[in-house]
Design an enzyme around this catalytic site. Structure first.
Site, PDB file in Angstrom:
ATOM      1  N   CYS A  37       3.038  -5.074 -26.425  1.00 20.21           N
ATOM      2  CA  CYS A  37       2.755  -4.359 -25.168  1.00 20.21           C
ATOM      3  C   CYS A  37       3.636  -4.830 -24.011  1.00 20.21           C
ATOM      4  O   CYS A  37       3.423  -4.427 -22.880  1.00 20.21           O
ATOM      5  CB  CYS A  37       1.287  -4.474 -24.795  1.00 20.21           C
ATOM      6  SG  CYS A  37       0.771  -6.145 -24.397  1.00 20.21           S
TER       7      CYS A  37
ATOM      8  N   ASN B 133       6.872 -10.061 -22.574  1.00 17.45           N
ATOM      9  CA  ASN B 133       7.452 -10.527 -21.303  1.00 17.45           C
ATOM     10  C   ASN B 133       7.239 -12.030 -21.154  1.00 17.45           C
ATOM     11  O   ASN B 133       8.172 -12.787 -20.921  1.00 17.45           O
ATOM     12  CB  ASN B 133       6.799  -9.834 -20.105  1.00 17.45           C
ATOM     13  CG  ASN B 133       6.808  -8.328 -20.215  1.00 17.45           C
ATOM     14  OD1 ASN B 133       7.627  -7.775 -20.922  1.00 17.45           O
ATOM     15  ND2 ASN B 133       5.895  -7.673 -19.529  1.00 17.45           N
TER      16      ASN B 133
ATOM     17  N   ARG C 279      11.019 -15.102 -16.179  1.00 15.85           N
ATOM     18  CA  ARG C 279      11.201 -13.656 -16.321  1.00 15.85           C
ATOM     19  C   ARG C 279      11.506 -12.972 -14.993  1.00 15.85           C
ATOM     20  O   ARG C 279      12.032 -11.858 -14.962  1.00 15.85           O
ATOM     21  CB  ARG C 279       9.957 -13.029 -16.969  1.00 15.85           C
ATOM     22  CG  ARG C 279       8.722 -13.086 -16.106  1.00 15.85           C
ATOM     23  CD  ARG C 279       7.482 -12.698 -16.877  1.00 15.85           C
ATOM     24  NE  ARG C 279       6.980 -11.389 -16.509  1.00 15.85           N
ATOM     25  CZ  ARG C 279       5.799 -10.913 -16.869  1.00 15.85           C
ATOM     26  NH1 ARG C 279       4.997 -11.633 -17.642  1.00 15.85           N
ATOM     27  NH2 ARG C 279       5.402  -9.731 -16.502  1.00 15.85           N
TER      28      ARG C 279
ATOM     29  N   HIS D  22       0.813  -1.219   0.000  1.00 18.79           N
ATOM     30  CA  HIS D  22       0.000   0.000   0.000  1.00 18.79           C
ATOM     31  C   HIS D  22       0.840   1.260   0.000  1.00 18.79           C
ATOM     32  O   HIS D  22       0.546   2.216  -0.695  1.00 18.79           O
ATOM     33  CB  HIS D  22      -0.932  -0.017   1.204  1.00 18.79           C
ATOM     34  CG  HIS D  22      -2.009  -1.037   1.051  1.00 18.79           C
ATOM     35  ND1 HIS D  22      -2.834  -1.417   2.064  1.00 18.79           N
ATOM     36  CD2 HIS D  22      -2.386  -1.760  -0.024  1.00 18.79           C
ATOM     37  CE1 HIS D  22      -3.676  -2.331   1.624  1.00 18.79           C
ATOM     38  NE2 HIS D  22      -3.422  -2.557   0.363  1.00 18.79           N
TER      39      HIS D  22
HETATM   40  C1  PEP Z   1       3.521  -9.630 -21.097  1.00 19.25           C
HETATM   41  O1  PEP Z   1       3.500 -10.807 -20.720  1.00 19.25           O
HETATM   42  O2  PEP Z   1       4.358  -9.184 -21.910  1.00 19.25           O
HETATM   43  C2  PEP Z   1       2.552  -8.666 -20.577  1.00 19.25           C
HETATM   44  C3  PEP Z   1       2.515  -7.435 -21.024  1.00 19.25           C
HETATM   45  O3  PEP Z   1       1.728  -9.077 -19.553  1.00 19.25           O
HETATM   46  P1  PEP Z   1       2.164  -9.115 -18.024  1.00 19.25           P
HETATM   47  O4  PEP Z   1       3.495  -8.437 -17.919  1.00 19.25           O
HETATM   48  O5  PEP Z   1       1.099  -8.424 -17.268  1.00 19.25           O
HETATM   49  O6  PEP Z   1       2.223 -10.590 -17.765  1.00 19.25           O
HETATM   50 MG    MG Z   2       1.813 -11.635 -19.651  1.00 19.63          MG
END
Ligand code: PEP
Ligand code: MG
Length: 757
Positions: A684, A636, A647, A371
């Site tokens: 993204c 990611n 990751r 928080h």
């Molecule tokens: C991703 O996996 O690249 C992604 C944008 O989603 P998150 O990072 O929320 O898993």
């Molecule tokens: Mg993801």
């Protein structure tokens, strides 16, 4: 509270212990008297007191019943034997058959072989175990909860004796061997980016309780109730006057609301009342419960529970301030450029400080979703967390640098280093100002290729960044993030209200709502956790939603209602099979039909897309592109699954490079296939927010990127200085190379061609 229920037995014991503590004689002789009193009072054959010494060792300091020659001889490490176990777990242990316990360690010098049952509790001071007090009996005795409670109360008083420096020096009590006055560099995890330079202020409330044992329990109970209500009243004032309260709606409101709920938690008050009943003063009772909660929950593996401890501590400190009559605010030392250093803190504690002077926050613990981190991000303060032992390495007033960019904290940096950081900060501010100037300019390459730049968002205040950065929209709205900061799963109405705010804030710019991607590392505190060997590949995201369709249906219903006729973009995460998309889309259609049947206003257009992050789906593109309205590549997860590298594991996460001919070629093949089918595709993942990676992505044909808001300025600047044609040509040759990474080549190319990366 009924006066008759204020039991007298524990109070008598406490009063006797107090009298001995305050009496004549050496510390050792008084301690020996205390062990005898406890043994007699609890009718046990043994009472022993162990004190913590450096190196996490517990030394037998006094005993009644064990061999006297073992005193100052018997030593146990944390976790060793039952005494070590009590210390390590920070909580009581009551055993009717102690030798049967797997951790039982027999110490011949103590002569304890005759004893069967054992009750032990930690001696806690500021949430830290400073000793253990244990009683033993020859028979298989079942110790009652009241007896445990009584021993804990006595331990509370003993803690003061240990801390008083009579038994061991105060120095020994310090978590480390004091403060080395050399400059230090500590590493941690960045919870909020930025660079802060200033003077450290240790947020370490230290209360001098004075009187621990009550003479008039009824009076103490009344004081306690008065202090609790005063705390609640003060909390209302703080929360309503906080700089965030004027910001319209947002998860920080949920955070503060959750905090208020902790404050009003009846269990907490009840436990504190019980401690008063057992003979403590109101302040000692608050301190006792605070210590116990901290020791017990502080070790919880559930981050949500750990977070609640800090909220409770924050609140307990407030009650203590009321009881001790110290004005909280006026006592705070607040230099002009202030960096707060804390073990952890609750959100209201942060708001006690003047936020115009706050330049940074350093926490020993915490998490990015704690928080206080959420509130600090809303205030745009850099935060470094998980900086181990920082409190023992710095003192209030010393200079400190919080470098979120490089995930480091510099303590007592030399003049020249400070100067360099001041320069960097100035430079960063200038750059920020430059980026701000780019806000209304198009992300267009030198040869006229337009790229749509969008932000990734999770909390409502991220939406301010659409305007601040001039983004084209929100390419990824992680809907699970607001779920993570709540205390319970939001119902349709709560979700509808939130999504409506989201769409209002976006003011007509598109927002891609990714449906809930819970599971894996994204823990929802109110969902039963179960252990998974491999959570990233486990029961998460769409897998949960298809198994429990009500969750997804409610989310889609809320979204449809929130649209009030506007367009909506829905994206399903972790799709691995085309059929999963079909099933999810089927639920979307059912919800649209349902809304239609009830006469609601339907969205103008509904775009249904997928997140491409499981490699298997990339191999089914031919079928996929016939069904979806758009695709967004989550680089990611895609990289982690493509290369089988976690990751979140720093040992391997950088091992494979997205700037490799293989990875770029793979992404290009996805892009080409989508292009042929006329399906919009974007990236993204974090990669889209790094200027060099973004250059390569544009070079292989991507025209739509979504990234964390601070990345938008640098990426736009890069795009405006590159020629798409030149980069594409260069990549064409580079992608043929048998290399694991072409990063250096791309860097050199950018440098040679004046591309700002
Ligand atoms: C991703 O996996 O690249 C992604 C944008 O989603 P998150 O990072 O929320 O898993
Ligand atoms: Mg993801």
């Amino acid at each position: 509270m009924n006066p008759a229920s204020l039991s007298t037995a524990p109070r008598r014991l406490l009063a006797r212990v107090r009298d001995v503590m305050a009496g004549e004689g050496s510390a050792q002789s008084r301690l020996d008297k205390i062990t005898s009193i406890i043994a007699a009072d609890l009718v046990t054959e043994v009472c022993s007191i162990y004190v913590r010494r450096p190196g996490d060792v517990l030394e037998l300091f006094s005993t009644r019943g064990l061999s006297p020659s073992a005193v100052h001889v018997t030593r146990l490490r944390f976790g060793e034997g039952l005494i070590g176990e009590i210390a390590a777990r920070g909580g009581p242990l009551a055993l009717s058959d102690a030798p049967a316990h797997p951790n039982f360690a027999f110490r011949p010098e103590t002569g304890e072989d005759e004893f069967r049952s054992m009750l032990g509790v930690p001696v806690l001071r500021s949430g830290r175990v400073v000793g253990v007090v244990a009683v033993q009996n020859k028979t298989e005795r079942q110790y009652t909860e009241e007896e445990t409670e009584t021993l804990q109360t006595v331990a509370m008083v003993l803690a003061e004796m240990v801390a008083g420096g009579e038994l061991i020096s105060r120095q020994e009590l310090m978590p480390t061997d004091g403060i080395a006055l050399k400059p230090l560099r500590l590493e941690g995890t960045c919870f909020s980016r930025g660079l802060g330079i200033g003077q450290a202020v240790l947020h370490e409330p230290n209360f001098d309780i004075g009187n621990l044992v009550a003479d008039d329990p009824e009076h103490e109970m009344a004081r306690l109730h008065e202090a609790f209500s005063a705390m609640l009243g003060q909390l209302d004032t703080i929360l309503s006057q906080s700089p965030l309260s004027s910001a319209e709606g947002g998860e920080h409101e949920d955070v503060l609301e959750a905090f208020r709920m902790v404050a009003e938690d009846a269990g907490w008050l009840r436990r504190t009342e019980e401690a008063v009943t057992s003979g403590l003063t109101a302040e000692a009772a608050v301190l006792k419960v605070k210590n116990e909660m901290r020791a017990r929950l502080g070790q919880a593996s559930d981050p949500y529970l750990r977070e609640r401890v800090h909220d409770l501590e924050d609140l307990a400190n407030r009650v203590l301030k009321h009881l001790l009559g110290t004005g909280a605010q006026d006592k705070l030392y607040q230099p002009e450029h202030m960096i707060l250093v804390a073990r952890n803190m609750g959100p209201a504690e942060l708001l006690d400080y003047d936020h115009t002077r706050l330049r940074g926050l350093v926490l020993e613990e915490g998490s990015a979703t704690s928080h206080v981190a959420i509130v600090a991000r809303a205030l745009d303060i850099p935060v470094m967390g998980q900086v181990r032992d920082v409190l023992s390495k710095i003192d209030t007033g010393e200079s400190i640098v919080v470098d979120g960019q490089n995930a480091q904290v510099l303590i007592r940096p030399g003049e020249d280093v400070q100067q360099a950081f001041h320069e960097t900060r100035k430079h960063l501010e200038q750059i920020k100002a430059q980026y701000a100037q780019l806000k209304d300019l198009p992300a267009r390459t030198l040869d006229g290729v337009e790229v749509s730049l969008n932000i990734n968002a999770g909390l409502l205040f991220d939406f301010d960044q659409i305007e601040a950065t001039g983004a084209d929209g929100v390419g990824l709205y992680r809907t699970e993030v607001p779920f993570m900061v709540r205390t319970q799963f939001p119902d349709v109405e709560a979700q509808r209200t939130l999504y409506e705010k989201v769409l209002d804030r976006a003011a007509g710019k598109p927002v891609v709502f990714r449906t809930i991607d819970a599971g894996g590392d994204k823990v929802l505190p109110y969902w039963d956790e179960f252990d998974e060997e491999n959570p990233a590949m486990g029961w998460r995201a769409i897998r949960i939603c298809l198994d429990r369709p009500a969750i997804l249906r409610q989310q889609l219903r809320a979204l449809i209602r929130a649209s009030r006729g506007r367009d909506i973009h829905v994206m399903f995460p972790m799709i691995a099979e085309v059929e999963e998309f079909d099933a999810a889309k089927g639920l979307l259609e059912r919800e649209l039909q349902r809304e239609k049947n009830r006469g609601g206003i339907l969205p103008e257009h509904v775009y249904a897309g997928v997140m491409l992050e499981v490699p298997a789906l990339a191999l089914q593109l031919d079928k996929l592109v016939q069904r979806v309205d758009f695709i967004s590549i989550g680089s990611n997860d895609l990289m982690q699954f493509l290369y089988a590298t976690d990751r979140g594991n720093p040992h391997v996460s950088d091992r494979y490079d997205i700037l490799s001919p293989f990875a770029l070629g793979f992404l290009k093949s996805v892009r080409d296939r989508c292009d042929q089918a006329g399906v919009p595709v974007s990236v993204c993942g974090e990669a889209a927010g790094h200027a060099l990676e973004a250059m390569a992505l544009v070079g292989i044909g991507f025209r739509r990127l979504s990234m964390p808001p601070p990345a938008l300025g640098p990426v736009k600047e890069m795009i405006r200085t590159m020629s798409e044609r030149q980069v594409a040509q260069f990549l064409h040759s580079v992608l043929e190379m048998p290399r694991a990474s072409v990063r250096q080549r791309l860097k050199a190319f950018a440098k040679d061609h004046g591309i700002k990366i």
